[in-house]
Each structure stands twice: as C-alpha cells, then as structure tokens.
Write an enzyme that holds these catalytic residues in place. Structure first.
Site, mmCIF file in Angstrom:
data_model
loop_
_atom_site.group_PDB
_atom_site.id
_atom_site.type_symbol
_atom_site.label_atom_id
_atom_site.label_comp_id
_atom_site.label_asym_id
_atom_site.label_seq_id
_atom_site.Cartn_x
_atom_site.Cartn_y
_atom_site.Cartn_z
ATOM 1 N N PRO A 181 30.439 38.034 38.041
ATOM 2 C CA PRO A 181 30.942 38.871 39.131
ATOM 3 C C PRO A 181 29.832 39.098 40.150
ATOM 4 C CG PRO A 181 31.237 39.928 36.979
ATOM 5 C CD PRO A 181 30.389 38.726 36.773
ATOM 6 N N HIS A 182 30.201 39.068 41.417
ATOM 7 C CA HIS A 182 29.182 39.217 42.454
ATOM 8 C C HIS A 182 29.799 39.751 43.734
ATOM 9 C CE1 HIS A 182 30.975 35.217 42.849
ATOM 10 N NE2 HIS A 182 30.774 35.355 44.146
ATOM 11 N N GLY A 183 28.918 40.240 44.589
ATOM 12 C CA GLY A 183 29.371 40.732 45.875
ATOM 13 C C GLY A 183 28.214 41.247 46.695
#
Length: 159
Positions: free
Chosen positions: A70-72
């Site tokens: 997960p990334h952002g």
C-alpha cells in the site's frame, strides 16, 4: 536510495494481529502516525488511512504471493517513509493472484516525490519478489530480526 533511508527499526512490526484488509490499513496508519512527524507534530492517522484507502480504491496493492505494498502521497511530508508488517494470520487483500496477504510494506511519499516515489516502489517490489527472502520473513515474528533480514537483503538489491 537505500532501504535504510525509508525504513527505521521502529517501523517494523513483527506480529500484527488483524482480521481484514481494512483493519490492517487502519492499524498500519495508526502505527505510521506514531512514527512519522511533520514538523513538530505527529502525522494524522486518519489522513494516512484515507490516502491508503483511496489508493486501494484505484486498484489493489496486493501484488501477489502474499505481499501487499500500500502506498500514497501525503501532504506535509518532506521525505519518503516506509513501514513493514508481518501479519499473524494472512488476510484477504483482493490480491491479483487471490492469495491472502501476510507481508505488507507501506510506503508514504511527499506530494511532489515524483520519480523518487516510483523508484522506492520498484525497490520494495524487487525486494519482496524474492520467494526465499519472503519465507525467511515469514519464519520470524521478531521485529529486530525482520529489520535485519530486510536490511541484509536490501544491500544485495541496490536500486
């Protein structure tokens, strides 16, 4: 970019107890908020969770073989931050191969990270594509040992 630039020893969780993808993201957002500071203030847990959830709405970050990244991008960050967790029990993460996820590497980047964000994602992806390495990560639940395995393996996979 070195993995040690992204991941601090206190950002490794050895035995995270969650029962769903949403709970995993909530717990990881909470842990990240405790570690990451913007200026003199801790980062808002809800802001991190919202960034991760929004990315999941675009498409799963479950990349297969029990791994999710997960990334952002988060307003106010000045550098990339990582958080690694080994889950006590795998959870359904809507992964591309439908295999439940038990290794999660969260990557949070400044809004204007651009190529650095992509390079870090590629670095983490290469690291966690190694099946033997992932088995070693799965075979310990001690945060210190996990950190050592990640750092040791990172030295052989320079970006």
């Amino acid at each position: 970019m070195e993995l040690s630039d992204l991941l601090a020893p206190d950002a490794v969780i050895g035995n995270l107890k969650v029962t769903s993808k949403k709970q995993a993201l909530q717990e990881l957002a909470s842990r990240a908020a405790q570690i990451i500071k913007i200026g003199d203030f801790k980062t808002d847990e809800r802001a991190i969770f919202d960034v991760l959830l929004e990315r999941e709405r675009l498409g799963t970050t479950g990349v297969g073989h029990g791994v999710a990244i997960p990334h952002g991008k988060l307003p106010g960050l000045t550098k990339l931050h990582g958080l690694f967790a080994r889950l006590e029990h795998p959870v359904d993460f809507d992964a591309i191969d439908d295999v439940p996820v038990d290794l999660i590497f969260v990557l949070l980047a400044p809004e204007k990270a651009g190529a650095d964000h992509l390079k870090a994602l590629a670095r983490v992806s290469r690291l966690l594509r190694d099946k033997a390495r992932c088995e070693r990560l799965r075979n310990t639940d001690h945060s210190d040992a996990l950190y050592a395995l990640l750092m040791d393996s990172a030295s052989s996979h320079a970006a």
